[in-house]
Structures are given as structure tokens and as C-alpha cells.
Design a protein around this motif. Structure first.
Motif, PDB file in Angstrom:
ATOM      1  N   UNK A  72      -1.942  -1.162  -3.780  1.00 11.15           N
ATOM      2  CA  UNK A  72      -0.947  -0.512  -2.919  1.00 11.15           C
ATOM      3  C   UNK A  72      -1.554   0.284  -1.770  1.00 11.15           C
ATOM      4  N   UNK A  73      -2.656   0.985  -2.009  1.00 10.83           N
ATOM      5  CA  UNK A  73      -3.249   1.800  -0.956  1.00 10.83           C
ATOM      6  C   UNK A  73      -3.676   0.931   0.222  1.00 10.83           C
ATOM      7  N   UNK A  74      -4.391  -0.149  -0.059  1.00  8.84           N
ATOM      8  CA  UNK A  74      -4.819  -1.050   1.017  1.00  8.84           C
ATOM      9  C   UNK A  74      -3.627  -1.736   1.676  1.00  8.84           C
ATOM     10  N   UNK A  75      -2.616  -2.065   0.888  1.00  6.54           N
ATOM     11  CA  UNK A  75      -1.413  -2.700   1.434  1.00  6.54           C
ATOM     12  C   UNK A  75      -0.759  -1.792   2.472  1.00  6.54           C
ATOM     13  N   UNK A  76      -0.622  -0.517   2.110  1.00  9.19           N
ATOM     14  CA  UNK A  76       0.038   0.445   2.996  1.00  9.19           C
ATOM     15  C   UNK A  76      -0.764   0.630   4.289  1.00  9.19           C
ATOM     16  N   UNK A  77      -2.075   0.799   4.152  1.00 10.85           N
ATOM     17  CA  UNK A  77      -2.913   0.996   5.340  1.00 10.85           C
ATOM     18  C   UNK A  77      -2.900  -0.242   6.240  1.00 10.85           C
ATOM     19  N   UNK A  78      -3.040  -1.407   5.632  1.00 13.19           N
ATOM     20  CA  UNK A  78      -3.062  -2.649   6.411  1.00 13.19           C
ATOM     21  C   UNK A  78      -1.746  -2.882   7.122  1.00 13.19           C
ATOM     22  N   UNK A  79      -0.643  -2.623   6.416  1.00 11.49           N
ATOM     23  CA  UNK A  79       0.679  -2.849   7.002  1.00 11.49           C
ATOM     24  C   UNK A  79       0.917  -1.946   8.203  1.00 11.49           C
ATOM     25  N   UNK A  80       0.634  -0.661   8.054  1.00 13.28           N
ATOM     26  CA  UNK A  80       0.913   0.274   9.154  1.00 13.28           C
ATOM     27  C   UNK A  80      -0.042   0.077  10.322  1.00 13.28           C
ATOM     28  N   UNK A  81      -1.300  -0.164  10.020  1.00 14.67           N
ATOM     29  CA  UNK A  81      -2.248  -0.383  11.105  1.00 14.67           C
ATOM     30  C   UNK A  81      -2.002  -1.729  11.786  1.00 14.67           C
ATOM     31  N   UNK A  82      -1.239  -2.612  11.119  1.00 15.22           N
ATOM     32  CA  UNK A  82      -0.869  -3.902  11.705  1.00 15.22           C
ATOM     33  C   UNK A  82       0.523  -3.895  12.295  1.00 15.22           C
ATOM     34  N   UNK A  83       1.074  -2.697  12.484  1.00 17.31           N
ATOM     35  CA  UNK A  83       2.374  -2.519  13.146  1.00 17.31           C
ATOM     36  C   UNK A  83       3.561  -3.078  12.350  1.00 17.31           C
ATOM     37  N   UNK A  84       3.434  -3.184  11.031  1.00 15.83           N
ATOM     38  CA  UNK A  84       4.598  -3.559  10.228  1.00 15.83           C
ATOM     39  C   UNK A  84       5.499  -2.336  10.053  1.00 15.83           C
ATOM     40  N   UNK A  85       6.782  -2.589   9.876  1.00 16.23           N
ATOM     41  CA  UNK A  85       7.741  -1.499   9.748  1.00 16.23           C
ATOM     42  C   UNK A  85       7.897  -1.096   8.287  1.00 16.23           C
ATOM     43  N   UNK A  86       7.343   0.057   7.941  1.00 12.85           N
ATOM     44  CA  UNK A  86       7.517   0.648   6.626  1.00 12.85           C
ATOM     45  C   UNK A  86       7.971   2.088   6.826  1.00 12.85           C
TER      46      UNK A  86
END
Length: 412
Positions: free
Chosen positions: A71-85
Motif C-alpha cells: 500500500x505505501x508504494x501504491x500510494x506514492x506511485x499513484x500520487x506522484x503519477x498524477x492519479x486522483x486519490x
């Protein structure tokens, strides 16, 4: 003519309905909540999300379930990749790194002073970086000394050990006839109470390493002595460490273990604890340097990039409110982060919840630095080698200190 009139009326009705639906959709805020819950807790939270949507018809919540380990890597990757969370269930130890990366929205301006006062101070402290609050704690955790009341009583002990000296003596006394006194794990998270009991420390918020101090080495040496003296498990390795520890305790092979509230539901399925009253819970004993367990737990946080921070805060507030935490505690034996929940009549008479509450009063935050979540990567392997007698406590501490100095980029 009548058909034409009806046709025109139907077209007009459909047009009005479509327009209204479009207007409603435009007014609806959609949030994405990344959940790391599993099992019964995941089902409870999904039910609470549905209740939130019913009470807030202008907000829709999409729940994305992600395995805790990734989950930690998922969250960082998603936000740094401009996904909407928008919202995320974070382990408290991850929060400092997320803040350093600029991924979280502080919520100081959103939480009321009265609401903040209802949270356990240590829980809030764990997710306060600098002078900013970055999360709403949902549950708390802290390792305790779990003990088999029957085995203690059969050996003449009416109460659990209060000091490390008493722990050593009692563990030795109860090691006989195929049983042993206490399981000493190579998981370094469970080593922190021993280190602190002798006045030692690990990392600090000021980015200093103290694991090689004389006091920290004393704590590690005490753990080794439990093994060397024959007061602990007789195994020659740590294969399947956690399950072996749990199974031995459930079957009455060991009298004591150090573990947290997450273990209770499993323990109550064990032979020794079919009667829950036989499970004793106490603070890990004090040593010459003090007492305390690491304050763990999870918090709900708001993404820095959320387009709807107010609505997201409303969601995480709902999922950490008194009603939600009371349900979690009753159904899952989790430890609430809100003080008011412990006053619920059912929980006030629940010995397990109240005993863990006493442990929480001695809990200490782990290092609130971005590297804090990585502190166990080098700690546990060296602890295991020490407990097996392959390196000395001083060597283990020196190895960990060297690794941490590299991690923290400190002068050697």
C-alpha cells in the motif's frame, strides 16, 4: 392527434429527467478512498462508507482495496503519477515520509479543538509532524505482555511480573515439563520495550541513532539472557517465528509472549483461551531505565492533491468517529483512538479492551522521521543473529548503528 401530443409529452419528460439527472451528477462529489483493511474489518468499513453516502447524498465514495504490504508504494506511485486519490488508510509510521514527499494535506484547520481533545494524545502525536496534524487515528496498537493466568497460578504467581528481574525469575520457574516461560521473538518491533526498559533508545525525531548506547545494549543483552538461561523457547532457529510463538501460547507450551491487540481474536480460538478470562494482559515489565511499548496503529489521511479536501475530511472524520470506533472495538477487539469510546457500557466492562487501554497509557511514538519505517530492516536480522548466539549484543548494536548511520546519512 392524441398520439402526437403524447409523443411530444414523453419527449419533454425524458428531456427534463435527463437534465435533472445531469444536474444531480454535476453536483455529486466523487471521492476515491484507498483501503488497506482486510477480512471482517474491511466489511465493516465498507458498510460504514455506505452509511456515509446515505447521510451525505451529494458525496459518492469509490473504495479501492490494496494489500497492506504494497500500500505505501501504491500510494506514492499513484500520487506522484498524477492519479486522483483523496483518502488513504496509512500506517502511522508511513506518515513522515508522505509528508516529506509533499503528498499529504494537513488537517489542523479542519479538526475542532473539542474533537482533537477526544483522541488519545499519543495517537495524535504519532501523526503530528512539526506543528501540523496530518491524520485522524482510527485504531491504536501497542505490544503487551500476554500471559496464561492458569499457568502462572499453578506456579504460585497471583500476578504477572512487574519488573524485568521478576520476568526473568518467573520465566525460569515456569520452564519445566515440556513448557517454557516466555517466547522471545526475533521481530525487533517486540524488542523495543526491552530496549526502553533499560533506558536505551533507537532513532530519535532529531535523526540521531542511540541503539549502540550502553543502555540499549543492556536491553538487548537481557533478551539474550532469557534465551541463554533456558527461560525462553528451546528452538534452534526462528523458522515460522510468529506462528510458532502464537501456537505454543495457544496450546499452553509457553506461559508468556509479547504481542499486540491484533492477536487477540486468534488467541481466543486456542485451547488455552476458549475461556477468555484465562488470557492475561499487562504492560511489558519495567526495567531500571523505565517502561513503555511502541505506539502503533493506523490513521486516515487526506491527499495533498485531492480536489475535494473538505468532503474528504468529512469522510475520514465519519470513519473515525465514536460510532465507527465503537463498532470496531466490539466486533473486532481493536483499540479505539478516541477516549470517549472506552466509556461505552459494553467496552467499559470488557477486560481485554480495558487492560490494553492501560498498556496504551505507557505507549511511546516511534521516530517521526521519513526513514523511521525502515528502522526494522537492519534491526531484526541482527537481533535474530544475536538471540541465536552468533554475534554478541554489542556486535548486534554496532551493526545496527552502522546501518542506521548510513540510512540517516550521519557522520560516522
Amino acid at each position: 392527434m392524441l398520439k402526437q401530443i403524447l409523443s411530444v409529452f414523453m419527449v419533454m419528460s425524458l428531456t427534463v429527467t435527463a437534465a435533472c439527472t445531469k444536474a444531480e451528477n454535476e453536483d455529486t462529489v466523487t471521492l476515491t478512498f484507498v483501503s488497506t483493511y482486510d477480512g471482517k474489518e474491511a466489511e465493516l468499513i465498507k458498510a460504514r462508507v455506505k452509511a456515509f453516502e446515505q447521510e451525505n447524498p451529494g458525496i459518492k465514495v469509490n473504495v479501492e482495496e490494496v494489500a497492506f504490504g504494497s500500500a505505501s508504494n501504491y500510494f506514492k506511485t499513484a500520487l506522484l503519477g498524477d492519479q486522483t486519490l483523496d483518502a488513504f488508510r496509512s500506517d502511522n509510521s508511513w506518515v513522515p515520509e508522505f509528508v516529506e514527499l509533499g503528498l499529504l494535506q494537513p488537517i489542523d484547520s479542519l479538526i475542532s479543538p473539542e474533537d482533537a481533545a477526544d483522541f488519545n494524545p499519543t495517537a495524535l502525536q504519532s501523526v503530528t509532524i512539526g506543528d501540523k496534524l496530518y491524520g485522524m487515528p482510527t485504531v491504536m496498537e501497542a505490544p503487551a505482555l500476554l500471559y496464561n493466568k492458569r499457568l502462572l497460578q499453578e506456579n504460585g504467581y497471583a500476578a504477572p511480573p512487574k519488573t524485568m528481574d521478576e520476568l526473568m525469575a518467573m520465566a525460569k520457574q515456569m520452564t519445566a515439563g515440556g513448557r517454557y516461560g516466555i517466547y522471545v521473538s526475533d521481530n525487533s518491533y517486540f524488542a523495543l520495550p526491552y530496549v526502553w526498559a533499560f533506558g536505551g533508545d533507537t532513532m530519535t525525531d532529531e535523526r540521531k541513532s542511540h541503539i549502540a548506547s550502553a543502555e540499549s545494549v543492556q536491553g538487548l543483552a537481557f533478551m539474550y539472557q532469557l534465551r541463554k538461561s533456558g527461560a525462553a523457547q528451546p528452538y534452534s532457529d526462528f523458522a515460522d517465528d510468529y506462528n510458532r510463538m502464537m501456537n505454543d501460547f495457544k496450546e499452553g507450551k509457553s506461559a508468556m509472549i509479547v504481542n499486540g491487540p491484533w492477536a487477540v481474536s486468534d488467541l481466543l480460538n486456542g485451547t488455552e483461551f476458549k475461556n477468555a478470562a484465562n488470557l492475561g494482559i499487562a504492560a511489558v515489565p519495567a526495567g531500571p531505565g523505565g517502561q513503555g511499548s511502541p505506539a502503533g496503529g493506523h490513521s486516515l489521511v487526506v491527499s495533498k492533491y485531492s480536489k475535494h479536501p473538505n468532503e474528504t475530511y468529512k469522510l475520514i472524520h465519519y470513519l473515525t468517529n465514536t460510532e465507527t470506533q465503537t463498532s470496531q472495538a466490539k466486533e473486532l477487539k481493536t483499540l479505539p483512538s478516541r477516549l470517549s469510546v472506552y466509556e461505552d457500557s459494553a467496552l467499559a466492562s470488557d477486560a481485554i479492551v480495558q487492560d490494553f487501554k492501560n498498556v496504551l497509557e505507557l505507549a511511546k511514538p516511534r521516530p517521526r522521521i521519513s526513514e523511521g519505517a525502515q528502522m526494522f530492516d537492519d534491526f531484526s536480522p541482527n537481533l535474530g543473529q544475536m538471540l541465536l548466539g552468533k554475534i554478541t549484543p554489542q556486535q548486534a548494536a554496532s551493526n545496527i548503528d552502522a546501518a542506521w548511520r548510513g540510512l540517516l546519512k550521519l557522520d560516522r
